[in-house]
Design a protein around this motif. Structure first.
Motif, mmCIF file in Angstrom:
data_model
loop_
_atom_site.group_PDB
_atom_site.id
_atom_site.type_symbol
_atom_site.label_atom_id
_atom_site.label_comp_id
_atom_site.label_asym_id
_atom_site.label_seq_id
_atom_site.Cartn_x
_atom_site.Cartn_y
_atom_site.Cartn_z
ATOM 1 N N SER A 1 1.004 -1.195 -0.022
ATOM 2 C CA SER A 1 0.058 -0.133 0.058
ATOM 3 C C SER A 1 0.806 1.354 -0.079
ATOM 4 O O SER A 1 0.312 2.277 -0.143
ATOM 5 C CB SER A 1 -0.829 0.020 1.292
ATOM 6 N N GLY A 2 2.194 1.067 0.158
ATOM 7 C CA GLY A 2 3.017 2.278 0.240
ATOM 8 C C GLY A 2 3.356 2.857 1.684
ATOM 9 O O GLY A 2 3.944 4.049 1.657
ATOM 10 N N ASP A 3 2.705 2.402 2.470
ATOM 11 C CA ASP A 3 2.608 2.902 3.836
ATOM 12 C C ASP A 3 3.849 2.244 4.789
ATOM 13 O O ASP A 3 3.983 1.566 5.457
ATOM 14 C CB ASP A 3 1.341 2.590 4.756
ATOM 15 N N LEU A 4 5.121 3.036 4.287
ATOM 16 C CA LEU A 4 6.267 2.542 4.992
ATOM 17 C C LEU A 4 6.125 2.843 6.565
ATOM 18 O O LEU A 4 6.822 1.927 7.261
ATOM 19 C CB LEU A 4 7.508 3.121 4.383
ATOM 20 N N LYS A 5 5.679 3.841 6.983
ATOM 21 C CA LYS A 5 5.323 4.123 8.339
ATOM 22 C C LYS A 5 4.710 2.844 9.126
ATOM 23 O O LYS A 5 4.999 2.522 10.201
ATOM 24 C CB LYS A 5 4.564 5.496 8.894
ATOM 25 N N GLY A 6 3.573 2.548 8.542
ATOM 26 C CA GLY A 6 2.792 1.237 8.764
ATOM 27 C C GLY A 6 3.877 0.085 9.064
ATOM 28 O O GLY A 6 3.883 -0.809 10.040
ATOM 29 N N CYS A 7 4.552 -0.375 8.010
ATOM 30 C CA CYS A 7 5.530 -1.345 7.894
ATOM 31 C C CYS A 7 6.400 -1.198 8.992
ATOM 32 O O CYS A 7 6.801 -2.211 9.796
ATOM 33 C CB CYS A 7 6.404 -1.471 6.904
ATOM 34 N N GLN A 8 7.136 -0.200 9.318
ATOM 35 C CA GLN A 8 8.137 0.164 10.391
ATOM 36 C C GLN A 8 7.443 -0.209 11.757
ATOM 37 O O GLN A 8 7.970 -0.682 12.546
ATOM 38 C CB GLN A 8 8.626 1.350 10.295
ATOM 39 N N LYS A 9 6.165 0.298 11.790
ATOM 40 C CA LYS A 9 5.698 0.184 13.268
ATOM 41 C C LYS A 9 5.205 -1.270 13.549
ATOM 42 O O LYS A 9 5.649 -1.561 14.900
ATOM 43 C CB LYS A 9 4.243 1.085 13.249
ATOM 44 N N VAL A 10 4.797 -2.062 12.671
ATOM 45 C CA VAL A 10 4.510 -3.306 12.880
ATOM 46 C C VAL A 10 6.030 -3.990 13.221
ATOM 47 O O VAL A 10 6.015 -4.779 14.084
ATOM 48 C CB VAL A 10 4.062 -3.966 11.802
ATOM 49 N N PHE A 11 6.885 -3.523 12.453
ATOM 50 C CA PHE A 11 8.230 -4.380 12.580
ATOM 51 C C PHE A 11 8.632 -3.934 13.972
ATOM 52 O O PHE A 11 9.372 -4.764 14.801
ATOM 53 C CB PHE A 11 9.418 -3.791 11.603
ATOM 54 N N ASP A 12 8.459 -2.699 14.271
ATOM 55 C CA ASP A 12 9.292 -2.361 15.695
ATOM 56 C C ASP A 12 8.567 -3.117 16.849
ATOM 57 O O ASP A 12 8.880 -3.347 18.033
ATOM 58 C CB ASP A 12 9.131 -0.820 15.800
ATOM 59 N N MET A 13 7.003 -3.227 16.679
ATOM 60 C CA MET A 13 6.329 -3.856 17.666
ATOM 61 C C MET A 13 6.713 -5.322 18.017
ATOM 62 O O MET A 13 6.182 -5.828 18.910
ATOM 63 C CB MET A 13 4.838 -3.521 17.437
ATOM 64 N N MET A 14 7.289 -5.918 16.913
ATOM 65 C CA MET A 14 7.591 -7.370 16.972
ATOM 66 C C MET A 14 8.466 -7.791 18.082
ATOM 67 O O MET A 14 9.652 -7.275 18.289
ATOM 68 C CB MET A 14 7.993 -8.005 15.691
ATOM 69 N N SER A 15 8.167 -8.677 19.115
ATOM 70 C CA SER A 15 9.291 -8.925 20.035
ATOM 71 C C SER A 15 10.019 -10.070 19.749
ATOM 72 O O SER A 15 11.107 -10.104 20.187
ATOM 73 C CB SER A 15 8.127 -9.583 21.315
ATOM 74 N N VAL A 16 9.747 -10.793 18.651
ATOM 75 C CA VAL A 16 10.580 -11.781 18.138
ATOM 76 C C VAL A 16 10.358 -11.801 16.630
ATOM 77 O O VAL A 16 9.448 -11.512 16.004
ATOM 78 C CB VAL A 16 9.852 -13.336 18.356
ATOM 79 N N ARG A 17 11.506 -11.782 16.156
ATOM 80 C CA ARG A 17 11.855 -11.405 14.466
ATOM 81 C C ARG A 17 12.567 -12.705 14.042
ATOM 82 O O ARG A 17 13.429 -13.123 14.619
ATOM 83 C CB ARG A 17 12.420 -10.386 14.211
ATOM 84 N N ASP A 18 12.061 -13.185 12.856
ATOM 85 C CA ASP A 18 12.912 -14.309 12.157
ATOM 86 C C ASP A 18 13.409 -13.677 10.992
ATOM 87 O O ASP A 18 12.998 -12.397 10.440
ATOM 88 C CB ASP A 18 11.715 -15.403 11.884
ATOM 89 N N LEU A 19 13.877 -14.564 9.962
ATOM 90 C CA LEU A 19 14.531 -14.142 8.771
ATOM 91 C C LEU A 19 13.534 -13.537 7.820
ATOM 92 O O LEU A 19 13.760 -12.660 7.284
ATOM 93 C CB LEU A 19 15.501 -15.312 7.936
ATOM 94 N N ILE A 20 12.239 -13.997 7.958
ATOM 95 C CA ILE A 20 11.069 -13.741 6.949
ATOM 96 C C ILE A 20 10.974 -12.388 7.437
ATOM 97 O O ILE A 20 10.450 -11.268 6.517
ATOM 98 C CB ILE A 20 9.906 -14.641 7.208
ATOM 99 N N SER A 21 10.917 -11.985 8.642
ATOM 100 C CA SER A 21 10.420 -10.680 9.119
ATOM 101 C C SER A 21 11.361 -9.505 8.600
ATOM 102 O O SER A 21 11.127 -8.518 7.857
ATOM 103 C CB SER A 21 10.656 -10.580 10.767
ATOM 104 N N TRP A 22 12.672 -9.807 8.513
ATOM 105 C CA TRP A 22 13.812 -9.033 8.020
ATOM 106 C C TRP A 22 13.625 -8.757 6.431
ATOM 107 O O TRP A 22 13.787 -7.762 5.980
ATOM 108 C CB TRP A 22 15.218 -9.609 8.389
ATOM 109 N N ASN A 23 13.281 -10.083 5.943
ATOM 110 C CA ASN A 23 13.254 -9.972 4.367
ATOM 111 C C ASN A 23 12.095 -9.062 3.857
ATOM 112 O O ASN A 23 12.223 -8.366 3.100
ATOM 113 C CB ASN A 23 13.101 -11.304 3.963
ATOM 114 N N SER A 24 10.913 -9.223 4.876
ATOM 115 C CA SER A 24 9.753 -8.647 4.536
ATOM 116 C C SER A 24 9.901 -6.803 4.845
ATOM 117 O O SER A 24 9.481 -6.081 3.769
ATOM 118 C CB SER A 24 8.562 -8.663 5.434
ATOM 119 N N ILE A 25 10.730 -6.617 5.653
ATOM 120 C CA ILE A 25 10.901 -4.986 5.985
ATOM 121 C C ILE A 25 11.785 -4.632 4.768
ATOM 122 O O ILE A 25 11.640 -3.280 4.312
ATOM 123 C CB ILE A 25 11.324 -4.859 7.316
#
Length: 818
Positions: free
Chosen positions: A301-325
């Motif tokens: 959707s082009g909402d990079l702020k939304g992407c970053q907010k979801v990423f920052d709220m994640m307590s656990v991140r895997d490789l897929i999370s990093w690939n997605s952001i």
């Protein structure tokens, strides 16, 4: 012999006690030690059963522990040996567990051996073997095993049998046979079997069959809903998935992931946000795979702020999370931020990471790092083993402008797919190698798809290969793909840019026109031909049909107004874009406005417009003003424009050449010498034309063509006839300080004149001539072509770098305005 010794050393004696299977262990320590079990497992066993006495009763649950500790094939073989010695292998339940264990450890041969030696096989044993085949990817063996079960066992399958064998089906026919068996035994309405059938029909058959099954289910669990929704998504029916989900009262994490994928595919980002809110309310947003899918949604959707907010709220991140952001920033053209995130990532990159990284480096134009990515993929073996990675590296080099490197990697690929061919074809086309793109298309070894046509048709447009484009059109008519909006638009664009506006319009009205893409294409084509009024009529028709214009629409409109001298209409469009459609002008829009004023000779207006711009002008803005100053001979303002231009982009050769040409036109040779003293080289002018299914290319001053003598002889005759009709050479466009006779010879050798003379010699009288030129037509060549069209009674079409010129009876369609 070693296996026999091992059997003799295992002292397991089976006994039956109270109807339960019990194993008496003569040496518990030896059993667990040979299983290579962890030390704490042995301690746990001793704590539970004690260490005194000679017999330790173990129920069947204790055997489960032994299976759980078999994490290696060697351990499984040891257990198998003990079970044989103890005769526990005769228990069908234990034999089936052994089959499962071998399958889990990846040994189908040992699993089948254990299965074949199982006595009195029951349904559980057959299910274990079938599911093992499926788990290890032996689909045909799984179906063969199911058939053997049905024909020889004398048993009936149960509800666990069908989900496994349905996963093994690789065609609709196989699935329908299994469906019949499920109907026969009355399991078709079991929720697990029905969900598996829904998945099958969504994957291989009409989705309507899956929906029919779903609607007829007497009871639906969450798995059934998820199967139908994900089935719609996988078959490309995202909107149907979202419509069906409206009937759901409760959703789980799997449902949310499927629906978020549907929202991303359909572009329904408002619904995606509502699903996000639902996940927050029910505590599902903390699920790792839900968060990863949310990042994908906001990225699309082009909402990079939304992407970053979801990423920052994640307590656990895997490789897929990093690939997605990382992919989110790469998709939205934020390569520096994406690269920074890549550097912060603490996981070993996988193929998907490298795919995003290659695109990032292409956006940054970092050739050195791009070659490092290729080296890394080579060391990992991904470049040759994973076709997706190989295609990405080809695409990266093409976007970096390194076409030779892209071709080299393409040639290395062992198993090229259609994407590989499409990538190299589009790479050639995007870098201006239209002829090479068409040659690659003609060499394709596999069946083209939609992406192929969309890649090769622009190459036909660039090179003016109308006949090649018409052949492709014929092939598309046979396949029935002309009505596809992307292919139809590409065809219309090809005809429009090859000078056939009537055919372009005819195709345009045959394709769906529900979005702005086809409209933008036809408006741009009319602009290229100098038909600004018709472009404006198309725009009004677009609005009448309820199609919303986008920022590209207004770029094409402003450009059309610029080429036609419609200054007032262009100003109105610029205001409308902001007031009526809330589109903030970009540098492209501002560049079109400067070009609009400059072409009309309103140089001061253009300069004042630049000074009032709310954003910093780039090289294209100052380049448009400099070009207008050159056309209208305003050297003073041109010098100001050039100073600003070289502050922004000092190394651009084309702009230095433009300034040099302006000085030469004004006779200021000292300025020409100063610029040429910098060692800059002008892009050589060339013109091409298609004759007898072959594209002929002529370079300015070229004398190596096989028909060179005939071409210059024809030009000399034409030159004499033109002078009799009043032609006077315009020496301003000779950019060398030489005598007039030499200037006339230089003008005569311009590439478009060579191409026109060749066409006059090699084509029948009164045949239309079509020329494609990589640079703008100079004023003298424009005048000469008008005379030639009058003398020879030929229609001559010249497409230069900016627009089309239709010459007929001594008149040009541009009205001498270009």
């Amino acid at each position: 012999m070693p296996f026999l010794i091992l059997l003799l050393n295992l002292r397991l004696v089976p006994i039956c006690k109270n109807g339960r299977f019990t194993v008496v262990l003569k040496s518990v320590g030896a059993v667990l030690r040979e299983f290579s079990a962890p030390a704490n497992a042995l301690q746990d066993y001793r704590t539970e059963h004690g260490t005194t006495g000679t017999q330790y009763g173990k129920r069947i649950d204790d055997v489960h522990m032994l299976f759980r500790h078999c994490t290696k094939l060697h351990s499984a073989k040891c257990l198998h040996a003990r079970l044989i010695v103890s005769q526990a292998i005769q228990n069908v339940f234990i034999s089936a567990k052994l089959v499962n264990l071998y399958c889990y450890l990846g040994s189908l041969a040992l699993a089948r051996h254990a299965f074949d030696n199982t006595q009195n096989r029951d349904v559980y044993a057959w299910n274990a073997m079938i599911s093992g085949y499926v788990r290890l990817g032996s689909s045909s063996e799984a179906i063969r095993c199911f058939s053997l079960f049905m024909m020889t066992s004398g048993l009936q399958p149960d509800y666990r049998t069908f989900p496994s064998v349905l996963k093994a089906c690789r065609s609709l026919l196989d699935g329908m046979k299994i469906h019949c068996s499920a109907l026969k035994f009355g399991f078709v309405w079991d929720v697990f079997v029905a969900a598996s059938l829904i998945h099958l029909y969504c994957r291989y058959g009409p989705v309507a069959n899956a929906r029919m099954l779903f609607d007829e289910m007497p009871v639906r669990d969450m798995g059934s809903w998820n199967a139908m929704i994900s089935g719609y998504c996988q078959s490309g029916n995202a909107k149907e998935a979202l419509t069906l989900s409206r009937e759901l009262k409760v959703m789980d994490a799997v449902t949310i992931v499927s629906l978020l994928a549907a929202c991303t595919e359909s572009g329904d980002f408002v619904r995606g946000v509502l699903i996000h809110l639902y996940s927050i309310k029910h505590g599902l947003d903390s699920e790792l795979f839900v968060s990863n899918k949310l990042i994908d949604l906001y990225a699309e959707s082009g909402d990079l702020k939304g992407c970053q907010k979801v990423f920052d709220m994640m307590s656990v991140r895997d490789l897929i999370s990093w690939n997605s952001i990382i992919k989110a920033y790469e998709l939205n053209e934020q390569p520096l931020r994406a690269l920074k995130l890549f550097e912060e990532m603490r996981f070993q990159p996988d193929c998907l990471t490298l795919i995003s990284l290659a695109s990032i480096l292409a956006q940054l134009g970092d050739v050195r790092a791009g070659r490092s990515v290729q080296g890394f993929t080579l060391r990992k073996g991904w470049l040759l083993e994973d076709i997706t990675v190989g295609n990405t590296v080809v695409d990266m080099y093409a976007k970096l402008g390194l076409v030779d490197s892209a071709r080299a990697v393409f040639d290395w690929l062992l198993n090229k797919d259609v994407v590989s061919w499409n990538t190299i074809i589009s790479g050639y086309a995007q870098n201006g190698f239209a002829t090479e793109a068409i040659e690659m298309y003609n060499e394709m070894e596999i069946t083209p798809n939609q992406g192929t046509w969309v890649s090769v048709l622009p190459a036909c447009s660039q090179s003016g290969a109308l006949r090649q484009g018409m052949k492709i059109h014929g092939r598309l008519l046979k396949t029935g793909l002309c009505s596809d909006v992307f292919i139809g638009t590409s065809l219309a664009d090809m005809y429009g840019k090859c000078g056939r506006l009537e055919e372009a319009l005819s195709l345009f009205y045959q394709i769906p026109r529900v979005n702005s893409v086809p409209w933008n294409t036809l408006i741009a084509c009319h602009g290229l031909h100098g038909h600004g009024e018709r472009a404006m009529m198309l725009f009004r028709e677009m609005l009448d049909e309820g199609v919303k214009p986008d920022h590209i629409t207004f770029v094409t409109l402003l450009s059309a107004c610029s080429h036609s001298g419609l200054v007032e209409e262009g100003q109105q469009c610029f205001e409308m874009m902001q007031k009526d459609y809330a589109i903030t002008p970009s540098l492209k829009h501002y560049g079109c406005m400067v070009d609009l004023f400059g072409r009309a000779g309103q140089l001061e207006t253009a300069f004042n417009f630049i000074k009032t711009m709310p954003i910093q002008p780039d090289a294209s803005i100052w380049g448009a003003l400099l070009s207008a100053c050159r056309v209208h001979g305003n050297v003073d303002l041109g010098k100001i424009a050039s100073e600003r231009l070289f502050e922004v982009e000092p190394e651009h050769v084309g702009y230095h050449v433009l300034l040099s040409n302006m000085y030469a036109s004004a006779g200021k040779w000292e300025g020409v010498d100063e610029i040429r003293g910098k060692g800059l080289r002008k892009t050589p002018g060339w013109s091409s034309m298609e004759v007898n299914n072959r594209v002929e290319v002529f370079y300015t001053g070229n004398q190596t063509h096989p028909m060179c003598e005939e071409i210059y002889k024809e030009l000399t005759l034409l030159h004499e006839k033109m002078k009799m009709l009043g032609y006077v050479p315009d020496h301003r466009f000779v950019l060398q300080d030489v005598e007039d006779d030499e200037k006339e010879h230089i003008l005569m050798s311009h590439s478009e004149r060579l191409a026109i003379a060749f066409a006059l010699i090699t084509t029948p009288p009164k045949t239309r001539i079509q020329i494609f030129k990589n640079l703008r037509v100079c004023s003298d060549c424009h005048s000469v072509t008008k005379f030639i069209s009058r003398i020879t009674e030929r229609e001559i079409v010249v497409r230069d770098s900016n627009r089309f010129h239709h010459f007929k009876d001594g008149v040009c369609s541009c009205g001498d305005y270009w």
